[in-house]
Design an enzyme around this catalytic site. Structure first.
Site, mmCIF file in Angstrom:
data_model
loop_
_atom_site.group_PDB
_atom_site.id
_atom_site.type_symbol
_atom_site.label_atom_id
_atom_site.label_comp_id
_atom_site.label_asym_id
_atom_site.label_seq_id
_atom_site.Cartn_x
_atom_site.Cartn_y
_atom_site.Cartn_z
ATOM 1 N N HIS A 246 0.881 -1.186 0.099
ATOM 2 C CA HIS A 246 0.100 -0.058 -0.117
ATOM 3 C C HIS A 246 0.674 1.166 0.018
ATOM 4 O O HIS A 246 1.832 1.080 -0.121
ATOM 5 C CB HIS A 246 -0.996 -0.054 1.230
ATOM 6 C CG HIS A 246 -0.386 0.375 2.511
ATOM 7 N ND1 HIS A 246 -0.942 1.154 3.640
ATOM 8 C CD2 HIS A 246 0.865 0.215 3.102
ATOM 9 C CE1 HIS A 246 -0.244 1.522 4.314
ATOM 10 N NE2 HIS A 246 0.889 0.973 4.239
ATOM 11 N N CYS B 93 5.751 7.336 3.785
ATOM 12 C CA CYS B 93 4.660 6.243 3.425
ATOM 13 C C CYS B 93 4.065 6.812 2.112
ATOM 14 O O CYS B 93 2.919 5.694 1.910
ATOM 15 C CB CYS B 93 3.931 6.283 4.592
ATOM 16 S SG CYS B 93 4.842 5.643 6.210
ATOM 17 N N HIS C 117 4.716 0.420 -0.604
ATOM 18 C CA HIS C 117 5.436 -0.512 0.384
ATOM 19 C C HIS C 117 4.668 -1.665 0.733
ATOM 20 O O HIS C 117 3.503 -1.493 0.574
ATOM 21 C CB HIS C 117 6.119 0.254 1.477
ATOM 22 C CG HIS C 117 5.184 0.919 2.283
ATOM 23 N ND1 HIS C 117 4.649 2.024 1.998
ATOM 24 C CD2 HIS C 117 4.564 0.719 3.533
ATOM 25 C CE1 HIS C 117 3.607 2.556 2.945
ATOM 26 N NE2 HIS C 117 3.810 1.651 3.845
ATOM 27 N N HIS D 16 3.430 -4.817 3.945
ATOM 28 C CA HIS D 16 3.542 -5.086 5.503
ATOM 29 C C HIS D 16 3.176 -6.610 5.392
ATOM 30 O O HIS D 16 2.095 -7.091 4.591
ATOM 31 C CB HIS D 16 2.743 -4.339 6.280
ATOM 32 C CG HIS D 16 3.295 -3.124 6.197
ATOM 33 N ND1 HIS D 16 4.150 -2.251 6.957
ATOM 34 C CD2 HIS D 16 2.409 -1.623 5.904
ATOM 35 C CE1 HIS D 16 4.301 -1.181 6.793
ATOM 36 N NE2 HIS D 16 2.951 -0.489 6.369
ATOM 37 N N ASP E 194 -5.097 -10.496 0.336
ATOM 38 C CA ASP E 194 -3.966 -10.835 0.497
ATOM 39 C C ASP E 194 -3.127 -10.931 -0.596
ATOM 40 O O ASP E 194 -3.392 -11.310 -1.826
ATOM 41 C CB ASP E 194 -4.024 -12.261 0.928
ATOM 42 C CG ASP E 194 -2.678 -12.731 1.563
ATOM 43 O OD1 ASP E 194 -2.345 -14.145 1.630
ATOM 44 O OD2 ASP E 194 -1.791 -12.203 2.069
ATOM 45 N N HIS E 195 -1.804 -10.404 -0.676
ATOM 46 C CA HIS E 195 -0.784 -10.434 -1.747
ATOM 47 C C HIS E 195 -1.452 -9.591 -3.030
ATOM 48 O O HIS E 195 -1.206 -9.743 -4.085
ATOM 49 C CB HIS E 195 -0.452 -11.661 -2.397
ATOM 50 C CG HIS E 195 0.469 -12.460 -1.684
ATOM 51 N ND1 HIS E 195 0.094 -13.115 -0.388
ATOM 52 C CD2 HIS E 195 1.746 -12.391 -1.731
ATOM 53 C CE1 HIS E 195 1.286 -13.504 0.278
ATOM 54 N NE2 HIS E 195 2.254 -13.380 -0.482
ATOM 55 N N GLU F 103 0.070 -3.832 11.775
ATOM 56 C CA GLU F 103 0.568 -3.421 10.502
ATOM 57 C C GLU F 103 2.302 -3.631 10.596
ATOM 58 O O GLU F 103 2.717 -4.199 9.751
ATOM 59 C CB GLU F 103 0.566 -1.844 10.453
ATOM 60 C CG GLU F 103 1.095 -1.466 8.958
ATOM 61 C CD GLU F 103 0.898 0.062 8.937
ATOM 62 O OE1 GLU F 103 1.360 0.790 9.542
ATOM 63 O OE2 GLU F 103 0.213 0.380 7.613
HETATM 64 N N1 LIG Z 1 -2.209 6.468 12.027
HETATM 65 C C1 LIG Z 1 -1.532 5.840 11.037
HETATM 66 N N2 LIG Z 1 -0.371 6.326 10.988
HETATM 67 C C2 LIG Z 1 0.619 5.606 10.063
HETATM 68 C C3 LIG Z 1 -0.096 4.530 9.516
HETATM 69 C C4 LIG Z 1 -1.187 4.053 9.788
HETATM 70 O O1 LIG Z 1 -1.677 3.045 9.114
HETATM 71 N N3 LIG Z 1 -2.124 4.776 10.586
HETATM 72 N N4 LIG Z 1 0.862 3.861 8.671
HETATM 73 C C5 LIG Z 1 2.307 4.180 8.323
HETATM 74 C C6 LIG Z 1 2.876 3.381 7.334
HETATM 75 O O2 LIG Z 1 1.891 2.441 6.694
HETATM 76 C C7 LIG Z 1 4.146 2.732 7.617
HETATM 77 O O3 LIG Z 1 4.534 1.979 6.979
HETATM 78 C C8 LIG Z 1 4.122 2.331 9.103
HETATM 79 O O4 LIG Z 1 4.634 3.186 9.852
HETATM 80 P P1 LIG Z 1 6.135 3.065 10.269
HETATM 81 O O5 LIG Z 1 6.632 4.178 11.218
HETATM 82 O O6 LIG Z 1 7.071 2.758 9.163
HETATM 83 O O7 LIG Z 1 6.256 2.139 11.463
HETATM 84 P P2 LIG Z 1 7.359 1.335 12.249
HETATM 85 O O8 LIG Z 1 6.763 2.100 13.764
HETATM 86 O O9 LIG Z 1 7.136 -0.196 12.609
HETATM 87 O O10 LIG Z 1 8.582 1.709 11.765
HETATM 88 P P3 LIG Z 1 10.013 2.181 12.426
HETATM 89 O O11 LIG Z 1 10.682 2.815 11.117
HETATM 90 O O12 LIG Z 1 10.517 0.825 12.749
HETATM 91 O O13 LIG Z 1 9.477 3.264 13.691
HETATM 92 C C9 LIG Z 1 2.764 5.267 8.891
HETATM 93 N N5 LIG Z 1 1.705 6.026 9.869
HETATM 94 ZN ZN LIG Z 2 2.515 1.187 5.458
#
Ligand SMILES: Nc1nc2c(c(=O)[nH]1)N=C([C@H](O)[C@H](O)COP(=O)(O)OP(=O)(O)OP(=O)(O)O)CN2
Ligand SMILES: [Zn+2]
Length: 129
Positions: free
Chosen positions: A12, A31, A35, A37, A75-76, A118
């Site tokens: 997504h 984001c 990318h 998950h 999925d996928h 996620e």
């Molecule tokens: N309220 C939300 N904020 C964010 C979402 C979401 O779905 N709701 N999603 C993302 C991105 O999809 C991102 O891939 C996930 O965030 P990220 O910061 O990369 O995740 P992590 O905390 O696991 O990553 P680290 O880099 O290890 O901190 C962003 N925000």
């Molecule tokens: Zn994401």
């Protein structure tokens, strides 16, 4: 109460077509790029146990509903390409709400909660509020 875990992978990007590119960059940062998950979906159901069967839903049936209503669709896949998610910013919150709606059609009030992780650090819980 019964919980069922399942894994699914999808790609997504966080991007709203109601905003400019600059605004999207401002809000979603890295984001906005495509990318993926490995999501973990946990579906919780609740109900009164039938004294005859000792169940309120056969888990085989629950797994089948999750497979046909969620996994076979998400999925996928690349979420932005999917008709049911067109125009929706595919945040975990919005995906959780969509999954709730898809499952609720089949499970009705047996559905208690949808939890979707996620990443190891981020998850959303939705109970149909
Ligand atoms: N309220 C939300 N904020 C964010 C979402 C979401 O779905 N709701 N999603 C993302 C991105 O999809 C991102 O891939 C996930 O965030 P990220 O910061 O990369 O995740 P992590 O905390 O696991 O990553 P680290 O880099 O290890 O901190 C962003 N925000
Ligand atoms: Zn994401």
């Amino acid at each position: 109460m019964y919980d069922h875990h399942t894994l699914l992978y999808f790609s997504h990007r966080l991007y709203s077509h109601e905003l400019t590119l600059e605004e999207n960059k401002q809000i979603y940062g890295k984001c906005i790029n495509q990318h993926g998950h490995n999501y973990v979906l946990e579906v919780s159901v609740k109900g009164a146990v039938d004294p005859k069967t000792g169940m309120f839903i056969n888990i085989t049936e629950l797994k089948s509903i999750i497979a046909t209503e969620v996994l076979d669709i998400l999925d996928h896949r690349t979420l932005e390409d999917l008709e049911p998610l067109k125009g929706i910013v595919t945040t975990t919150e919005n995906v959780a709400v969509w999954i709730w709606g898809a499952l609720h059609k089949k499970l009705g009030n047996l559905l208690f909660e949808v939890k979707i992780e996620e990443t190891e650090k981020n998850f959303v819980i939705y109970r149909g509020e």
